[in-house]
Enzyme design. Structure first.
Site, short mmCIF file in Angstrom:
data_model
loop_
_atom_site.label_atom_id
_atom_site.label_comp_id
_atom_site.label_asym_id
_atom_site.label_seq_id
_atom_site.Cartn_x
_atom_site.Cartn_y
_atom_site.Cartn_z
N CYS A 1 33.47 51.89 42.84
CA CYS A 1 33.29 50.43 42.77
C CYS A 1 34.57 49.70 43.15
O CYS A 1 35.48 49.56 42.33
CB CYS A 1 32.85 50.04 41.36
SG CYS A 1 32.64 48.27 41.16
N CYS B 1 35.33 46.61 41.09
CA CYS B 1 35.81 46.89 39.73
C CYS B 1 37.27 47.35 39.75
O CYS B 1 38.06 46.97 38.89
CB CYS B 1 35.00 47.99 39.07
SG CYS B 1 33.24 47.86 39.26
N ASP B 2 37.62 48.20 40.71
CA ASP B 2 38.90 48.92 40.63
C ASP B 2 39.90 48.58 41.73
O ASP B 2 41.04 49.03 41.68
CB ASP B 2 38.63 50.43 40.68
CG ASP B 2 37.75 50.88 39.51
OD1 ASP B 2 37.86 50.26 38.44
OD2 ASP B 2 36.96 51.82 39.69
#
Ligand code: NDP
Length: 330
Positions: A133, A136-137
């Protein structure tokens, strides 16, 4: 007892809920404990959902769908389904918190789960440089060298997004041409931070504690190379999430839930499926939403065919008192 229980909170689940709720079926929607909203919660700009000429952020779109479903009386529960019994006329859905819900019909819209490379070190280094992701990261890879694996739209989207943070983004693809759409390819090709490594497969992920490199194998001549990097984003597609219904619902050879023709009807009466879990091909937010509509209409039609006293017993238990007000308490 419910008339309709919907499992899944992506575009298919929420759209099914909007239609079912507007038909006064007071659906219960099980949205998952940590992944409510589905894959679009992990996306940034969604440019191809009709009605948003300037685009919309994935999470905003999903929260709007949830609000729309709740506005008409959908009850959303943030928990995971741990088991299902779909065979009888009354279906049972058991949640992680131990609650057991009964329903006359179930709409199964669990979407798909990210595919893994299947390497030993993938799990070990997950969250330590291996990620599925970018939104997300990506932030953790400021000024770093990283790579994205895959040749589809997801890989192009992830690579392009990651150039906001990383100094260098390799795209590692096992072939010499991409499956991604032309517009996404062009965007990636024209980005000076992105470099393509063609005909390469990731054979190893290196690092103790944190990822520090990958071992690549050339798919044409078999030669091996090592690439130093801090992060590996895996974007090689997704598989339908069907583990809860194995042994109950028929699957297709592609692993999706089998439905009859253009309907959402599965092999079990009263059980309907919608979205990516039935779709090996198109897998778009808008096609999933449309599929959710089909499922809600099929469920409504099915409920109309049941004995009135049976349906009434469910209606009594989940009566909507004010269709434009708060989520319904049952
Ligand atoms: P796809 O199935 O389209 O692509 C997967 C890619 O990963 C392919 O290039 C495939 O290689 C490669 N791959 C698969 N397994 C492996 C493996 N084990 N090792 C190495 N490589 C592998 O999946 P996507 O997630 O990219 O897209 C799914 C759907 O979602 C598509 O319909 C896409 O259009 C859509 N989508 C749309 C977006 C948008 O419009 N904004 C954004 C993201 C997705 P190969 O080509 O060799 O098979």
């Amino acid at each position: 007892m419910r008339q309709v229980i919907i499992i899944g909170s992506g575009p298919a689940g929420y759209t099914a809920a909007i239609y079912a709720a507007r038909a006064n079926l007071a659906p219960l929607l099980i949205a998952s404990s940590v992944e409510a909203g589905g894959e679009l919660m992990k996306t940034t700009e969604v440019d191809n959902f009709p009605g948003f000429p300037a685009g919309i952020q994935g999470p905003d779109l999903m929260l709007a769908m949830q609000a729309q479903a709740e506005r008409f009386g959908t009850e959303v529960v943030l928990d995971d389904v741990v088991s299902l019994d779909l065979t009888g006329q009354v279906k049972t859905v058991t949640l992680g918190n131990g609650d057991v819900h009964e329903g006359l019909s179930v709409i199964f819209a669990t979407g798909s789960a990210y595919r893994k490379l299947g390497l030993e070190d993938e799990e070990r280094l997950s969250g330590q440089g291996v990620s599925w992701c970018a939104t997300c990261d990506g932030f953790f890879f400021r000024k770093k060298t990283i790579a994205v694996v895959g040749g589809g739209d997801s890989a192009m989207e992830e690579a392009t997004f990651l150039t906001r943070f990383a100094d260098k983004v390799y795209v590692i693809h096992r072939k010499d041409s991409l499956r991604a759409s032309k517009v996404m390819q062009d965007r990636a090709f024209s980005d000076p931070k992105i470099e393509f490594l063609w005909n390469k497969e990731v054979a190893h992920i290196y690092g103790e504690g944190l990822v520090n490199g990958v071992g690549l194998i050339d798919t044409v001549d078999g030669s091996e190379t090592t690439l130093n990097l801090s992060g590996l984003f895996i974007a090689i597609g997704a598989d339908p999430r069907t583990h809860l219904v194995h042994g109950q619902l028929d699957l297709t050879i592609e692993g999706t839930i089998a439905v009859q023709g253009r309907t959402s009807r599965t092999n079990l009466t009263g059980v309907f499926a919608a979205g990516d879990v039935i779709d090996p091909t198109y897998r778009q937010a808008v096609t999933a939403a449309a599929s959710g509509t089909v499922a809600a209409l099929d469920a409504e039609h099915y409920l109309a065919s049941l004995p009135k006293d049976l349906v009434d017993s469910a209606v009594q238990a989940s009566m909507v008192t004010d269709t434009a007000a708060e989520p319904v308490a049952v």
